[in-house]
Every structure is written in C-alpha cells, then in structure tokens.
Design a protein around this motif. Structure first.
Motif, PDB file in Angstrom:
ATOM      1  N   UNK A 447       1.000  -0.876  -0.450  1.00 41.66           N
ATOM      2  CA  UNK A 447       0.065  -0.284   0.042  1.00 41.66           C
ATOM      3  C   UNK A 447       0.625   1.005  -0.545  1.00 41.66           C
ATOM      4  N   UNK A 448       0.325   2.432  -0.835  1.00 39.81           N
ATOM      5  CA  UNK A 448       1.156   3.542  -0.425  1.00 39.81           C
ATOM      6  C   UNK A 448      -0.002   4.500  -0.177  1.00 39.81           C
ATOM      7  N   UNK A 449       0.533   5.732   0.517  1.00 39.15           N
ATOM      8  CA  UNK A 449      -0.080   7.071   1.451  1.00 39.15           C
ATOM      9  C   UNK A 449      -0.070   8.131   0.503  1.00 39.15           C
ATOM     10  N   UNK A 450      -0.813   8.119   0.011  1.00 37.78           N
ATOM     11  CA  UNK A 450      -1.399   9.349  -0.477  1.00 37.78           C
ATOM     12  C   UNK A 450      -1.252  11.062  -0.022  1.00 37.78           C
ATOM     13  N   UNK A 451      -0.472  12.083  -0.387  1.00 35.62           N
ATOM     14  CA  UNK A 451      -0.554  13.499   0.384  1.00 35.62           C
ATOM     15  C   UNK A 451      -1.803  13.746   0.985  1.00 35.62           C
ATOM     16  N   UNK A 452      -2.358  12.855   0.590  1.00 36.07           N
ATOM     17  CA  UNK A 452      -4.171  13.620   1.844  1.00 36.07           C
ATOM     18  C   UNK A 452      -4.572  12.176   2.933  1.00 36.07           C
ATOM     19  N   UNK A 453      -3.370  11.272   3.004  1.00 34.11           N
ATOM     20  CA  UNK A 453      -3.818  10.272   3.853  1.00 34.11           C
ATOM     21  C   UNK A 453      -2.911  10.796   4.936  1.00 34.11           C
ATOM     22  N   UNK A 454      -3.029  10.059   6.052  1.00 36.22           N
ATOM     23  CA  UNK A 454      -2.403   9.929   7.928  1.00 36.22           C
ATOM     24  C   UNK A 454      -2.426   9.127   8.056  1.00 36.22           C
ATOM     25  N   UNK A 455      -1.789   9.755   8.814  1.00 39.20           N
ATOM     26  CA  UNK A 455      -1.520   8.150  10.647  1.00 39.20           C
ATOM     27  C   UNK A 455      -0.863   7.079   9.301  1.00 39.20           C
ATOM     28  N   UNK A 456      -1.359   5.937   9.838  1.00 38.46           N
ATOM     29  CA  UNK A 456      -0.919   4.872   9.264  1.00 38.46           C
ATOM     30  C   UNK A 456      -2.158   4.540   7.764  1.00 38.46           C
ATOM     31  N   UNK A 457      -2.920   5.289   6.983  1.00 43.81           N
ATOM     32  CA  UNK A 457      -3.559   4.947   6.464  1.00 43.81           C
ATOM     33  C   UNK A 457      -3.306   4.815   4.768  1.00 43.81           C
ATOM     34  N   UNK A 458      -3.526   3.941   4.368  1.00 46.51           N
ATOM     35  CA  UNK A 458      -2.704   3.735   2.817  1.00 46.51           C
ATOM     36  C   UNK A 458      -3.728   3.342   2.283  1.00 46.51           C
ATOM     37  N   UNK A 459      -3.556   3.882   1.067  1.00 43.41           N
ATOM     38  CA  UNK A 459      -3.921   3.616   0.119  1.00 43.41           C
ATOM     39  C   UNK A 459      -3.352   1.822  -0.516  1.00 43.41           C
ATOM     40  N   UNK A 460      -4.244   0.913  -1.147  1.00 47.34           N
ATOM     41  CA  UNK A 460      -4.054  -0.638  -0.932  1.00 47.34           C
ATOM     42  C   UNK A 460      -3.625  -0.290  -2.509  1.00 47.34           C
ATOM     43  N   UNK A 461      -3.428  -1.604  -2.681  1.00 47.10           N
ATOM     44  CA  UNK A 461      -2.566  -1.512  -4.406  1.00 47.10           C
ATOM     45  C   UNK A 461      -3.272  -2.979  -4.645  1.00 47.10           C
ATOM     46  N   UNK A 462      -4.159  -3.287  -4.837  1.00 41.55           N
ATOM     47  CA  UNK A 462      -5.108  -4.333  -5.264  1.00 41.55           C
ATOM     48  C   UNK A 462      -4.575  -5.065  -6.285  1.00 41.55           C
ATOM     49  N   UNK A 463      -4.211  -4.146  -7.514  1.00 39.30           N
ATOM     50  CA  UNK A 463      -3.751  -5.037  -8.919  1.00 39.30           C
ATOM     51  C   UNK A 463      -2.373  -5.670  -8.589  1.00 39.30           C
ATOM     52  N   UNK A 464      -2.112  -5.401  -7.312  1.00 37.16           N
ATOM     53  CA  UNK A 464      -0.183  -5.622  -7.427  1.00 37.16           C
ATOM     54  C   UNK A 464      -0.321  -6.266  -6.363  1.00 37.16           C
ATOM     55  N   UNK A 465      -1.156  -6.684  -5.017  1.00 39.44           N
ATOM     56  CA  UNK A 465      -1.155  -6.834  -3.847  1.00 39.44           C
ATOM     57  C   UNK A 465      -2.690  -6.971  -2.468  1.00 39.44           C
ATOM     58  N   UNK A 466      -3.257  -8.468  -2.440  1.00 38.79           N
ATOM     59  CA  UNK A 466      -4.711  -7.853  -2.029  1.00 38.79           C
ATOM     60  C   UNK A 466      -4.173  -8.628  -0.684  1.00 38.79           C
ATOM     61  N   UNK A 467      -5.231  -8.122  -0.151  1.00 38.23           N
ATOM     62  CA  UNK A 467      -4.767  -7.448   1.680  1.00 38.23           C
ATOM     63  C   UNK A 467      -6.404  -7.943   1.773  1.00 38.23           C
ATOM     64  N   UNK A 468      -6.206  -9.214   2.212  1.00 42.14           N
ATOM     65  CA  UNK A 468      -7.604  -9.390   3.255  1.00 42.14           C
ATOM     66  C   UNK A 468      -7.367  -9.349   4.475  1.00 42.14           C
ATOM     67  N   UNK A 469      -8.015  -8.764   5.232  1.00 42.50           N
ATOM     68  CA  UNK A 469      -8.049  -8.935   7.450  1.00 42.50           C
ATOM     69  C   UNK A 469      -9.462 -10.138   7.244  1.00 42.50           C
ATOM     70  N   UNK A 470      -8.476 -10.722   8.534  1.00 43.43           N
ATOM     71  CA  UNK A 470      -9.067 -11.757   8.856  1.00 43.43           C
ATOM     72  C   UNK A 470      -9.070 -12.564  10.183  1.00 43.43           C
ATOM     73  N   UNK A 471      -9.275 -12.971  11.133  1.00 44.93           N
ATOM     74  CA  UNK A 471     -10.109 -13.270  12.404  1.00 44.93           C
ATOM     75  C   UNK A 471      -9.493 -14.263  12.739  1.00 44.93           C
ATOM     76  N   UNK A 472      -9.126 -14.177  14.528  1.00 46.70           N
ATOM     77  CA  UNK A 472      -8.874 -16.050  14.758  1.00 46.70           C
ATOM     78  C   UNK A 472      -8.637 -16.805  14.384  1.00 46.70           C
ATOM     79  N   UNK A 473      -9.784 -17.225  13.406  1.00 46.74           N
ATOM     80  CA  UNK A 473     -10.832 -18.582  13.232  1.00 46.74           C
ATOM     81  C   UNK A 473     -10.639 -18.206  11.601  1.00 46.74           C
TER      82      UNK A 473
END
Length: 669
Positions: A447-473
């Motif tokens: 992911x990358x942070x454009x000049x308009x994002x702050x903190x630890x927010x990043x645009x995801x590079x879905x066409x390069x690396x796809x991110x899923x968020x999963x729970x403990x199960x």
C-alpha cells in the motif's frame, strides 16, 4: 453485463491446452490427430505468449492500461471489437485466434475447415474460462475488422529477420510473411516469432490519458469491471502456483469471491518451503531475475526469489506508485534505504528510480550528516527516501549544523512516523509532502500513502498485492473491523505468496480520497504475531523466550517505544529466582543475534537501545479477564495521527502499570 476479455485469461487457456495436447487421450489431442494438425502443439505455450504480450502491452498485469515512466501519463488499449481472421494455414489461423483474444476481441474465422475449428472451440469452452465462442464462416460484409495473419517462413539466410513482404496473392490475402533467418532451436515456440510483428497492431486501438494517473484510472473502473480483473488475477496466479509442490494441493478457484476457500501461508510455511530450507514454493521456471534475503537478524537467512518477469512487473507497478507518493519530474532524490547483503530496499528502488526522470544519489544506510549536507548544498537535493529511525537523527543534526537546511518531500517506510515528528519536519525543514509506503522483501509494495492520507492509512495496491483482514479463526472480517493481514501477491508468479499472514494487524475501509482514488484503504495497526520489529531487526518472541530459560523465566513481555527520536525495546522478564538485569543484558548481547552489539550504524546517532527489567513471580500485570500477561506492547503507534483501534482511546492501548508491591530491577544499554 459483458466483461472484457483479458490477456491473462488467454495465457491460462494456452497453458491448459498445452496440458491437454500432451495427454493423448484428451479431446484436444484426439482432435489434432484426427485432422492431421499435430504440428499445432508447439503453439500451446503460455510462457511464450506471456513474453510476447508483455512486449506488446508493456505489462500483461496492467492491461488495458500502460503507465509511462516519464510522468503520470497512461496509455489505454481498446480492442477492435469483432474481427474476422483470414489466413492461409491452420498455424496462422491459430496465431490469429490467440492474439485476437489476447487483445480483447471477439474472433471470427473465415475458413473452410469448420469441423476442426468447431472442435477446437469446444475444447476451449470446456475449460470454463470466460472466452466468447469462435464464429465460423462469418458475414464478411459486416462492420467487423478483417485481419490478414501473415505466415511464418524460415530461411537459411543468417541475417536479421524482416517482417513484411507486401503484395497480394491470388487468394486475395496480403502476400506477407514473417521471415525467420537462421536455424530454429528445438522446443522454440513459434509464437515468439510474432514479437514486434506489425500485424499485431491491427488488433487494438491506443488512447492516451496524459493527466490521469494509473491509480485513478483503475479506481474509476465500474465495480463489476474491477471484480472481473481480480477474478482473472486469481486464475492466472493459481495456474502457475499449482505447479509448485506446496500449492499443488490447493483447490483451483476461479474468482476473488472464492479466494477465502484457500488455506493460509504462514511464516513457518514460508521458511520451510524457501531456500535454504526447501523449494516447495518454487514453480520451476529457469533461474532469472533477482534473489533477496530476509530473516538474517532474527533467524536463519531466507532467500526470496523474484523471476525476471516478476521483478519487471514489480518495477513497472512501482514507478506510478512513486508518482502517487509525490515524486515529480526533475526531483533530486537522496536514497537512504538499506542495501547490501541481498536486502531489497535499495536494490528495488535503484531499478525504479533509474527509469524515472529524477536525479538520484544512492547512499544507503551508510549516509552521514556530512553527506546529507553536502548533497543538499551541491545538488540542491529536495527529496529524501528512507526509514524514520535512521533519517530523523540525521535530519535533526543537519538542521543543528545548518539552520538553513530544508527539504521538500520525504518518503518513508519500515516503521510508523509519529505525529510530533511530522510536525517537526514541516515546521523546521519546510517539508510540504510526507508520504509512506508499505512494502516487504517477501512481496514488495502492499500500500501507499498519498499526500492526502495521514497516520497509518494507506491506499491498497489491489492490482499488485491483495489484502484480506481475517480473525483468529481465519474468517474474513467485514470492512472496519480489526484483524490479521493476509496478503496475496498477484504479480509474483515464481515462489508465489497466496494469503500470506505477514504478522501484522489492521483494518480496511472504502474511501473516496481527495487525490482522486476511490477504493480500499488500509489502516495499519502494528505487529500481530511473535515477531517484533525493532530498528530494522526482527525479534522472535518465542525464540527469545526459549533463550531466556537460562534464567528460569515464567513470563516475557516486550515493549517498543520511541524515546528522544530513538527506538527503545524494554524486555520484561518474570522469574521466581533473583536475577541481576546486568547479567541478563550481557547474556543477551552475547547469545541472541537480534540484540548483539554488532551494529551497522554510527553509535553517535544513538538510534536504538534496549532495557531489561526483572520482576518476581506475579510481578507483571495480568489481564483482568484472561489472567494472561500481554506479550507485546508497541507504543510507537500511540502517537500516530488519527489512530483509533476499534474505538479504543490511547489509554486502553497501554497495559496497567506493574504492581508497585513488587520490586523491579532495571538496566539499560
């Protein structure tokens, strides 16, 4: 809604046809034999097609776009729509079908051999890949474009191949040919002879969008089109991945909605199936590209293979990403990312910056304050790329020595940047653009942070690396919920990474950003597993716990924080015996490589330290519900702008203070 034909699907089809043609009992093999067309087997080569299409479109992975490297301009390829192929031979007809589909067209064939091509079409349709049926004996008075496919003719003249021979034959076809000079090596796919052939340019139109960057164009696609592209990425990745020993057991899913049916790749899986421990992830391509190294500071070194095709794809995707991060034509860039020892930070960016219209001064981690000041004075350097824990002490010292020292842009990665540090950079150095990139040796940019994002927010590079968020199960959680990050690297086809649990946590939301990108944004929330990142070192919690059994410890707690712009690791141990923290400190520096005194940096920078605290049994705070000791605390995230973990306030991120009734022994190095 009819979706576009994508070249990656045609690559998959050709691979599946190759396998069928090698099985003498398959419908395709029987069809080829029955019609005397066995010579067509050599055309079923997905690797050859992949190479030709990469040359034709710049990158199969970016199609229908092609980001230009000298700025934010993007080419867009559009198919002709319906095409009618005319060819003298079955081999030329097959090449026309393959490349016609790969360019996104619906293909019709003007042929007298309808029985053979009808059977071929049935074989293709049986594969279940979304390719429209061939049209046989088309109406040539229609508006479809008529394409004459040239023959491939070999010659014994040892000179460079010439592609076109004009004229018209008695059959009405253009008397043209691709002339091949010299002997053809065995097992050489004839598809490769179409590299650079003029006739391929008749299969599509080209448009240019000079002022709309790649990430904006991709996000502007309709949701159905975006999902269709991801579906095709799943099919391409699984086609190659399932040729490896590790992924051979994986179900052959066909869409992004089915991705969650696949298992996870854990760090232990990765270690066991990567060199030097194993080769289970290797697809088996001939050696090429670049090999990186990781894991050397916390465990045995592990090597990461990037085939040449994968490396080129990574560079191709990274160039528009750096423009999105704020680089501009004419920037003067100081690169302080870590290099040497097969580490990837410097190696990758040197490749990427070298094809961009920026001037670079590649210094790596060995940069000194004197170097920084000299580059600023001599070249008017205005951009700095690096890791905060290295560059911040340098920048503070540079400002102290030269009150006029200033920069325009800082691009960082590796660790979060505290809000106070961002404010200091803007106020003291006049920095106007501060952006971040999430990346890893294992799978490059996430992911990358454009000049308009702050903190630890990043645009995801879905066409390069796809991110899923999963729970403990292992279940995928809804947007907005915190969970473990699993990454699938679409464009790493040799030693693939599918649903790789990278050991971090975060949450995803859908945002319309002021930069023009509309899509998924990741809020990165730190480490989730046993590994603790500490100034370019990875501390293995379980390994450290076992080493400390020398002191009969019962509990271990690690806390990382930034103090005076340097990172500090506090190691808290609970033991029933009396232990001197100095003894523990000396033991760790001598026996645990992750905390050894073999530092790579000038000690005067004081970029990190570690502290040992010894508690009697029961001395560490317990969770009031579970009774467990919190193993890892990362306070570096507490100062990040806009950080809000599921509604928790900052105090809820801190453990209770150690029970004051227990004595605490501390030493710091």
């Amino acid at each position: 809604m009819k979706q576009d034909i994508l070249p990656s699907d045609v690559i998959v089809i050709l691979g599946l046809l190759r396998r069928q043609s090698q099985d003498m009992h398959s419908p395709l093999a029987e069809l080829l034999t029955r019609h005397g067309e066995n010579t067509l087997r050599s055309y079923f080569d997905e690797h050859a097609l992949f190479d030709v299409l990469d040359d034709l479109f710049g990158s199969v992975h970016q199609y229908p776009f092609r980001a230009l490297t000298d700025g934010t301009a993007v080419l867009r390829y559009r198919p002709r729509g319906q095409i009618i192929l005319k060819a003298r031979s079955s081999s030329a007809t097959l090449r026309g079908i393959i490349f016609g589909w790969a360019a996104g067209n619906e293909v019709a064939v003007s042929t007298a051999h309808t029985a053979f091509w009808r059977g071929f079409d049935e074989c293709v349709q049986s594969l279940g890949t979304p390719i429209p049926r061939l049209v046989l004996r088309p109406d040539e008075s229609s508006v479809a474009s008529v394409i004459s496919v040239p023959e491939i003719v070999t010659s014994d003249i040892t000179a460079k191949a010439d592609v076109q021979r004009p004229g018209t034959g008695a059959d009405g076809l253009a008397d043209q040919a691709i002339i091949i000079h010299g002997s053809v090596p065995p097992n050489f796919s004839p598809l490769r002879f179409d590299r650079g052939a003029v006739w391929l340019g008749q299969l599509f139109h080209t448009e240019q969008t000079p002022f709309s960057p790649l990430d904006v164009l991709r996000s502007a696609l309709p949701p159905a089109a975006r999902e269709h592209r991801l579906d095709a990425r799943v099919r391409l990745l699984l086609h190659f991945a399932r040729q490896s020993e590790f992924y051979r057991r994986y179900t052959n899913v066909n869409s992004i909605s089915e991705l969650s049916r696949l298992g996870f790749l854990t760090k232990r899986d990765l270690e066991r199936n990567s060199l030097p421990q194993g080769t289970g992830l290797k697809v088996g391509w001939p050696p090429s590209g670049e090999v990186l190294r990781t894991g050397g500071t916390s465990s045995a070194p592990r090597f990461i293979t990037y085939a040449q095709k994968d490396w080129a794809a990574m560079v191709c995707e990274a160039v528009p990403l750096f423009y999105a991060l704020g680089l501009r034509t004419g920037d003067r860039v100081i690169n302080t990312l870590f290099g040497g020892g097969m580490y990837g930070g410097m190696t990758t960016t040197v490749c990427e910056f070298s094809i961009m219209p920026v001037e670079c001064y590649t210094m790596g981690q060995g940069i000194s304050v004197a170097d920084l000041l000299n580059l600023r004075r001599t070249f008017d350097a205005n951009v700095l790329v690096g890791v905060p824990s290295l560059i911040l002490p340098l920048l503070r010292e540079a400002k102290h020595l030269d009150p006029e020292f200033a920069l325009q842009t800082i691009i960082y990665g590796g660790v979060p940047l505290a809000a106070s540090d961002r404010t200091w950079l803007q106020r003291e150095l006049g920095v106007t653009t501060i952006t971040s990139i999430l990346a890893a040796n294992d799978g490059a940019q996430i992911g990358y942070q454009c000049p308009h994002l702050r903190g630890t927010h990043h645009h995801l590079c879905d066409d390069f690396s796809y991110v899923e968020i999963v729970d403990d199960t292992g279940a995928v959680v809804d947007d907005g919920n915190v969970g473990k990050i699993a990454v699938t690297a679409w464009q790493k086809l040799e030693a693939p990474l599918i649903r790789y649990l990278i050991g971090d946590i975060g949450r995803v939301s859908f945002q319309k950003c002021a930069c023009g990108v509309e899509g998924r944004v990741l809020e990165y929330l730190g480490r989730a597993d046993r590994y603790v990142k500490f100034f370019r070192r990875s501390i293995d919690f379980e390994e450290l716990f076992q080493i400390l059994q020398e002191f009969s410890i019962s509990h271990l707690q690690l806390e990382v924080e930034s103090i005076d712009h340097a990172e500090t690791l506090t190691i808290r141990i609970e033991t029933p015996t009396d232990v001197d923290p100095l003894v523990v400190t000396d033991f760790l520096t001598g026996h645990y490589h992750g905390l050894s005194d073999r530092h790579e940096f000038d000690r005067a920078l004081e970029t990190f330290s570690f502290c040992v605290e010894c508690y009697p049994e029961g001395g560490l705070s317990r969770d009031p519900v579970s009774g467990k000791v919190r193993p890892v605390i990362d306070r570096r995230l507490a100062g990040i702008e806009n950080l809000n973990m599921a509604g928790q306030d900052e105090d809820s991120l801190r453990p209770d203070a150690p029970t004051r009734d227990f004595p605490t022994l501390t030493t710091r190095v």
